[in-house]
Motif scaffolding. Structure first.
Motif, PDB file in Angstrom:
ATOM      1  N   GLU A 175      37.978 -46.306 -46.491  1.00 25.58           N
ATOM      2  CA  GLU A 175      38.421 -45.794 -45.182  1.00 25.58           C
ATOM      3  C   GLU A 175      38.286 -44.263 -45.058  1.00 25.58           C
ATOM      4  O   GLU A 175      37.810 -43.748 -44.044  1.00 25.58           O
ATOM      5  N   TRP A 204      35.141 -42.196 -43.718  1.00 27.58           N
ATOM      6  CA  TRP A 204      34.792 -42.081 -42.298  1.00 27.58           C
ATOM      7  C   TRP A 204      35.302 -40.802 -41.655  1.00 27.58           C
ATOM      8  O   TRP A 204      35.008 -40.516 -40.496  1.00 27.58           O
ATOM      9  N   LYS A 217      34.620 -53.194 -37.284  1.00 24.99           N
ATOM     10  CA  LYS A 217      35.641 -52.152 -37.446  1.00 24.99           C
ATOM     11  C   LYS A 217      35.196 -50.814 -36.842  1.00 24.99           C
ATOM     12  O   LYS A 217      35.968 -50.145 -36.174  1.00 24.99           O
ATOM     13  N   TYR A 218      33.945 -50.438 -37.081  1.00 23.17           N
ATOM     14  CA  TYR A 218      33.526 -49.072 -36.709  1.00 23.17           C
ATOM     15  C   TYR A 218      32.600 -49.012 -35.486  1.00 23.17           C
ATOM     16  O   TYR A 218      32.227 -47.925 -35.058  1.00 23.17           O
TER      17      TYR A 218
END
Ligand SMILES: Cc1cc2nc3c(=O)[nH]c(=O)nc-3n(C[C@H](O)[C@H](O)[C@H](O)COP(=O)(O)OP(=O)(O)OC[C@H]3O[C@@H](n4cnc5c(N)ncnc54)[C@H](O)[C@@H]3O)c2cc1C
Ligand SMILES: NC(=O)c1ccc[n+]([C@@H]2O[C@H](COP(=O)([O-])OP(=O)(O)OC[C@H]3O[C@@H](n4cnc5c(N)ncnc54)[C@H](OP(=O)(O)O)[C@@H]3O)[C@@H](O)[C@H]2O)c1
Length: 248
Positions: free
Chosen positions: A129, A132, A162-163
């Motif tokens: 995480e 990012w 997620k992104y």
């Protein structure tokens, strides 16, 4: 440097194709940064045989994972392929290598270019995480010979969910036609501009860092093309735009 080892145990082996497999390992106290590798060792015919392998797992995950191709007549990769759940495996206690985000400046677009099993360290970085915070967009490019070698689709799907637009995934398949992939090789595509066109982002020195991992010929040929468009090798003492990791 003398390698320090811990005794680990194989938790599972996933066979993606006849030659590609991933191994999950339970081993205590192994420390690394996302993108690094360590040595893996097996006792083969009463001799310890060790080779470096990148971590695919994030340091935040409890099990270690490596992704390997069995090279014809390769001593360790053909032996690792035969492992089963519960088998012993030795693991180096520390991560090594500079294919890590801490080594490069914060950047708008990070391009992660891989051939074959070279995708592994990028998955470790992207699954972490905190990575990012160090870039706006990640462009993961995986080049393989055959479509069936486009592995880790579940992980890629999760990253995409997620992104969203911050994560771009592009594939090359070089030895057969593949509907959703670019044909040919990465350096040629950079030269022609087709990779940048497919992504919709220009590789400009002011917004780009490129990581290269896998086949040393790909690293060499791609570096030549990147230098032509103004990107330079990144070094601690003279920051640039290209970071590489040769697998042989
Ligand atoms: C820093 C570093 C990290 C590495 N991480 C990985 C990894 O995460 N996954 C992985 O599969 N390999 C990785 N390798 C390569 C790995 O260490 C072994 O060389 C490989 O698994 C073959 O081992 P072997 O003993 O069977 O044959 P070796 O005697 O070590 O290699 C024989 C030949 O196989 C070819 N070869 C080696 N590795 C690869 C590969 N990955 N893909 C295609 N051809 C190859 C080369 O032509 C090499 O000369 C890494 C190497 C380095 C230096
Ligand atoms: N892949 C298989 O089906 C398979 C099966 C069993 C064993 N093996 C063995 O595994 C090893 C590695 O195979 P691999 O397919 O994982 O890795 P690889 O040979 O590095 O090929 C992966 C990708 O890299 C490309 N590439 C090669 N040289 C390049 C260069 N100079 N510039 C840019 N791209 C380049 C290849 O394109 P090209 O196709 O144009 O070369 C291919 O798309 C080999 O020893 C092989 O014998 C492979």
């Amino acid at each position: 440097m003398t390698e320090k080892w811990v005794q680990g145990e194989v938790v599972s082996v996933k066979h993606w194709t006849d030659s590609l497999y991933s191994i999950k390992i339970d081993a205590p106290n192994v420390r690394f940064t996302a993108g690094q590798y360590t040595k893996i060792s097996l006792n083969i015919d009463n001799e310890d045989v060790a080779r470096p392998y990148s971590f695919v797992n994030s340091p935040d995950e409890s099990l270690l994972e490596i992704y390997s191709v069995s090279v014809p007549n390769g001593p360790l990769s053909t032996s690792l392929k035969k492992l089963n759940k519960g088998d012993p495996i030795k693991v180096g206690t520390h991560g090594n290598g500079f294919l890590v985000l801490d080594e490069i400046p914060i950047v708008e677009n990070i391009w992660m270019l891989a051939t074959g099993t070279g995708i592994g360290p990028y998955l470790s970085i992207l699954k972490t995480e905190s990575s990012w915070k160090r870039f706006e967009k990640a462009i993961l490019v995986h080049a393989v010979r055959f479509e069936k070698e486009l592995t880790y689709q579940e992980t890629i799907k999760e990253l995409k969910e997620k992104y969203k637009d911050r994560f771009i995934y592009i594939t090359f398949v070089s030895r057969e036609k593949s509907k959703n992939s670019l044909p040919g090789r990465i350096p040629d595509s950079i030269k022609k501009g087709t990779l940048q066109e497919k992504v919709g982002i220009k590789m400009l020195p002011e917004n780009t860092h490129v990581m290269l991992c896998g086949n040393p010929d790909m690293l060499r040929d791609t570096t030549i093309e990147l230098k032509k468009i103004g990107l330079e090798k990144h070094r601690r003492r003279s920051p640039g735009h290209i970071t590489t990791e040769n697998y042989w």
